[in-house]
Design a protein around this motif. Structure first.
Motif, short mmCIF file in Angstrom:
data_model
loop_
_atom_site.label_atom_id
_atom_site.label_comp_id
_atom_site.label_asym_id
_atom_site.label_seq_id
_atom_site.Cartn_x
_atom_site.Cartn_y
_atom_site.Cartn_z
N THR A 178 36.15 40.25 38.15
CA THR A 178 36.30 39.81 36.77
C THR A 178 35.83 38.38 36.54
O THR A 178 36.08 37.80 35.49
CB THR A 178 37.77 39.96 36.32
OG1 THR A 178 38.61 39.20 37.20
CG2 THR A 178 38.19 41.41 36.32
N TRP A 215 38.41 36.63 41.39
CA TRP A 215 39.35 37.40 40.59
C TRP A 215 38.82 38.81 40.48
O TRP A 215 37.63 39.04 40.23
CB TRP A 215 39.50 36.78 39.20
CG TRP A 215 40.38 35.56 39.22
CD1 TRP A 215 39.98 34.26 39.33
CD2 TRP A 215 41.80 35.54 39.14
NE1 TRP A 215 41.07 33.43 39.33
CE2 TRP A 215 42.20 34.18 39.20
CE3 TRP A 215 42.78 36.53 39.01
CZ2 TRP A 215 43.54 33.80 39.15
CZ3 TRP A 215 44.11 36.14 38.95
CH2 TRP A 215 44.48 34.80 39.03
N LYS A 237 40.26 43.31 40.02
CA LYS A 237 41.35 44.26 39.80
C LYS A 237 40.89 45.64 40.25
O LYS A 237 39.70 45.94 40.28
CB LYS A 237 41.82 44.27 38.36
CG LYS A 237 40.76 44.50 37.32
CD LYS A 237 41.36 44.33 35.93
CE LYS A 237 40.29 44.29 34.87
NZ LYS A 237 40.87 44.09 33.54
N ASN A 296 44.85 41.75 37.40
CA ASN A 296 43.86 40.79 37.87
C ASN A 296 44.50 39.93 38.97
O ASN A 296 45.62 39.44 38.80
CB ASN A 296 43.40 39.93 36.70
CG ASN A 296 41.98 39.47 36.83
OD1 ASN A 296 41.19 40.04 37.57
ND2 ASN A 296 41.63 38.44 36.09
#
Length: 120
Positions: free
Chosen positions: A119, A50, A52, A90
């Motif tokens: 993340t 994950w 972003k 995300n």
């Protein structure tokens, strides 16, 4: 004229654990672009971490099948699918096929390592 082939571009492991090759990047080639373009692949059964970006992204899937998640939304993707990821969202990609899933990723403004946050 600038012409490159995929194999001329060195492959590296991105922070999200996808294998990337930067095809075009305004900081690395003599091009007047505000975006960067990369080729990516993810092995069967693998999921990207994950992550972003502060930039927006457009993914174009070349082949195979996967699941693309943005926040709590998940969609199946396959060759010919396009996914838009707004800045700061995300995201993760999972390869549910039997061979590498391949994609092109356009990042605008151009990708910079300091603009990406893993993340997990």
């Amino acid at each position: 004229m600038l012409k490159r082939t995929l194999l001329e571009c060195p492959e590296f492991l991105a922070g999200d654990h996808t294998a990337l090759r930067e095809l075009l990047h305004p900081a690395k080639q003599p091009v007047q672009l505000g975006y960067s373009l990369a080729h990516g692949r993810l092995a069967p059964g693998r999921r990207s971490k994950w992550h972003k970006l502060t930039s927006s992204e457009v993914y174009y899937f070349i082949g195979r099948q996967g699941r693309f998640s943005i926040g709590s939304e998940t969609e199946l993707v396959e060759g010919g699918s396009i996914v838009y990821v707004p800045p700061g969202e995300n995201q993760s990609l999972e390869n549910i096929g039997m061979t590498d899933i391949e994609f092109l990723c356009l990042v605008d403004p151009a990708w910079r390592i300091e603009d990406e946050q893993v993340t997990e």
